[in-house]
Scaffold this motif. Sequence first.
Motif, PDB file in Angstrom:
ATOM      1  N   TYR A 150      13.125 -11.927 -24.871  1.00 13.68           N
ATOM      2  CA  TYR A 150      13.118 -10.630 -24.456  1.00 13.68           C
ATOM      3  C   TYR A 150      11.314 -10.020 -24.973  1.00 13.68           C
ATOM      4  CZ  TYR A 150      18.023 -11.133 -22.780  1.00 13.68           C
ATOM      5  OH  TYR A 150      18.858 -12.157 -22.630  1.00 13.68           O
ATOM      6  N   SER A 151      10.613 -10.542 -26.005  1.00 18.17           N
ATOM      7  CA  SER A 151       9.543  -9.967 -26.394  1.00 18.17           C
ATOM      8  C   SER A 151       8.333  -9.782 -25.179  1.00 18.17           C
ATOM      9  CB  SER A 151       9.238 -10.415 -27.544  1.00 18.17           C
ATOM     10  OG  SER A 151       8.682 -11.733 -26.748  1.00 18.17           O
ATOM     11  N   PHE A 152       7.574  -8.733 -25.811  1.00 22.26           N
ATOM     12  CA  PHE A 152       6.778  -8.601 -24.984  1.00 22.26           C
ATOM     13  C   PHE A 152       5.597  -7.364 -25.054  1.00 22.26           C
ATOM     14  CE2 PHE A 152       3.905  -6.563 -21.239  1.00 22.26           C
ATOM     15  CZ  PHE A 152       3.370  -7.371 -20.336  1.00 22.26           C
ATOM     16  N   PRO A 153       4.147  -8.043 -25.539  1.00 22.32           N
ATOM     17  CA  PRO A 153       3.506  -9.236 -24.989  1.00 22.32           C
ATOM     18  C   PRO A 153       4.711 -10.313 -25.801  1.00 22.32           C
ATOM     19  CG  PRO A 153       2.079  -7.748 -26.671  1.00 22.32           C
ATOM     20  CD  PRO A 153       3.478  -6.585 -26.189  1.00 22.32           C
ATOM     21  N   GLU A 167      12.434  -2.190 -28.694  1.00 23.33           N
ATOM     22  CA  GLU A 167      11.779  -0.966 -27.557  1.00 23.33           C
ATOM     23  C   GLU A 167      10.520  -1.318 -28.801  1.00 23.33           C
ATOM     24  OE1 GLU A 167      11.730  -1.533 -24.723  1.00 23.33           O
ATOM     25  OE2 GLU A 167      13.196  -2.378 -24.220  1.00 23.33           O
ATOM     26  N   GLY A 168       9.579  -0.982 -27.928  1.00 21.05           N
ATOM     27  CA  GLY A 168       7.718  -0.381 -28.983  1.00 21.05           C
ATOM     28  C   GLY A 168       7.920   1.413 -28.538  1.00 21.05           C
ATOM     29  N   TRP A 169       6.820   1.838 -29.240  1.00 23.69           N
ATOM     30  CA  TRP A 169       6.543   3.737 -28.277  1.00 23.69           C
ATOM     31  C   TRP A 169       5.956   3.524 -26.686  1.00 23.69           C
ATOM     32  CZ3 TRP A 169       1.230   4.103 -27.014  1.00 23.69           C
ATOM     33  CH2 TRP A 169       0.551   2.958 -26.916  1.00 23.69           C
ATOM     34  N   PHE A 172       8.176  -0.581 -21.868  1.00 26.57           N
ATOM     35  CA  PHE A 172       8.629  -1.948 -21.528  1.00 26.57           C
ATOM     36  C   PHE A 172       7.626  -3.220 -22.610  1.00 26.57           C
ATOM     37  CE2 PHE A 172       8.202  -0.233 -17.588  1.00 26.57           C
ATOM     38  CZ  PHE A 172       9.094  -0.107 -17.063  1.00 26.57           C
ATOM     39  N   ILE A 173       7.302  -2.432 -24.017  1.00 23.82           N
ATOM     40  CA  ILE A 173       6.792  -3.401 -25.254  1.00 23.82           C
ATOM     41  C   ILE A 173       8.404  -3.521 -25.783  1.00 23.82           C
ATOM     42  CG2 ILE A 173       5.065  -3.076 -27.207  1.00 23.82           C
ATOM     43  CD1 ILE A 173       3.257  -3.096 -24.476  1.00 23.82           C
ATOM     44  N   ARG A 174       8.627  -4.589 -25.975  1.00 26.85           N
ATOM     45  CA  ARG A 174       9.242  -4.784 -26.816  1.00 26.85           C
ATOM     46  C   ARG A 174       8.818  -6.072 -27.831  1.00 26.85           C
ATOM     47  NH1 ARG A 174      12.657  -5.980 -22.222  1.00 26.85           N
ATOM     48  NH2 ARG A 174      13.499  -4.999 -22.241  1.00 26.85           N
ATOM     49  N   THR A 175       9.129  -5.694 -29.246  1.00 24.65           N
ATOM     50  CA  THR A 175       7.678  -5.869 -30.780  1.00 24.65           C
ATOM     51  C   THR A 175       9.345  -6.694 -31.680  1.00 24.65           C
ATOM     52  OG1 THR A 175       5.919  -6.375 -31.918  1.00 24.65           O
ATOM     53  CG2 THR A 175       7.275  -3.873 -31.431  1.00 24.65           C
ATOM     54  N   LYS A 176       8.274  -7.190 -32.922  1.00 21.28           N
ATOM     55  CA  LYS A 176       9.307  -7.363 -34.200  1.00 21.28           C
ATOM     56  C   LYS A 176      10.296  -5.914 -34.958  1.00 21.28           C
ATOM     57  CE  LYS A 176       9.506  -9.793 -38.054  1.00 21.28           C
ATOM     58  NZ  LYS A 176       8.462 -10.829 -39.206  1.00 21.28           N
ATOM     59  N   CYS A 177      11.132  -5.760 -34.498  1.00 18.50           N
ATOM     60  CA  CYS A 177      11.828  -4.769 -35.437  1.00 18.50           C
ATOM     61  C   CYS A 177      11.435  -4.041 -36.715  1.00 18.50           C
ATOM     62  CB  CYS A 177      13.663  -5.139 -35.127  1.00 18.50           C
ATOM     63  SG  CYS A 177      14.501  -4.675 -33.799  1.00 18.50           S
ATOM     64  N   LYS A 178      11.023  -3.087 -37.128  1.00 19.96           N
ATOM     65  CA  LYS A 178      10.244  -2.199 -38.309  1.00 19.96           C
ATOM     66  C   LYS A 178      11.380  -0.767 -39.102  1.00 19.96           C
ATOM     67  CE  LYS A 178       5.770  -3.372 -36.387  1.00 19.96           C
ATOM     68  NZ  LYS A 178       4.321  -2.793 -35.930  1.00 19.96           N
TER      69      LYS A 178
END
Length: 315
Positions: A150-153, A167-169, A172-178
């Motif tokens: 489910y990551s993108f990019p 979910e990123g900022w 549709f952006i999904r990156t490592k959870c912070k």
Amino acid sequence: MRFTILVETSRYLFVLICRLNILFLSTWKPAVMTGSGWLLAFLGVVCAYTGNSPRQKEQRVNISMYHVNPIRYHGVTNMDLADAAGDAFFDLRGIGIPSFCRNSTSHYGLCDNPEAEGSDRVVTRVLIETENKFSDYGMCNICVDGTALYSFPPLPCTVGEYVCVCEGWFPFIRTKCKDELIGREEITVLGEVFPGAPEFFYWQANFAQRLEGFWYSMSERGENKTWRLVEEQKRVNATCQNKALMSSIRGRNPSCFDACPQPKNMTSDCNILCSMDVLLGPSGGSEITGKGGLNGSELTLMWLDAFEACPHLPY
């Protein structure tokens, strides 16, 4: 060494000042705020913001959660957990996955999930201590092909290790959870379905709306900070629980299952339809309805009874 002692001593003194300040403010009722009053109030805000207020400590609660994964994994770091209703949703929805995977060309990551298939899976009940504050839910899965699901990019990951994607900022952006907080999501977000969708998604939506449970994501960044694993209380073989669950379902309408070409093959399309009729009623695969089948409490209790029916597996 001396610097460390100095830092620790300063920290303890600051905590002590914060506690005395809160005790004083709780009994002090001035008619007019003076310069010292504003100073004390400001100090109270600083103490609360930095986490040195004892009231923040009192907010920590223990929550029972469940998790399904291959037996070789331990702990809960970077894993998705759920309350009883949330895990019941995962398993009851999973009854329909074999049919969906056979009859659909788009699998949405449902057909190759090591947590959903395999004879080496276990179901574990754990006790989690948390600040009782939550962030956005992260999708935590075992890395299968070197890219986080489910990551993108595409986010590179180590095959065999758990990785969480948030979910990123940007849409549709999904990156490592912070985030350090536990992620949480109500399963009712899956309670909608688009017209003409395969019956599996109607089953999914009906289970989501009836069970109303929660999913949790345990980001490694918050471990022993905003949350900690208190205890792994019970672990059972997932196959054992599934057999107990399917036996309970079958017992509610045995004639339907006996009429199937393969009465004991619980993954056949016929048996799956019988199961869904028992759980959701005959229209559960074609419309969102609360009629027929079992309500949320009954579904959760059925799942819990199946869990308790199985012996504990030592760690």
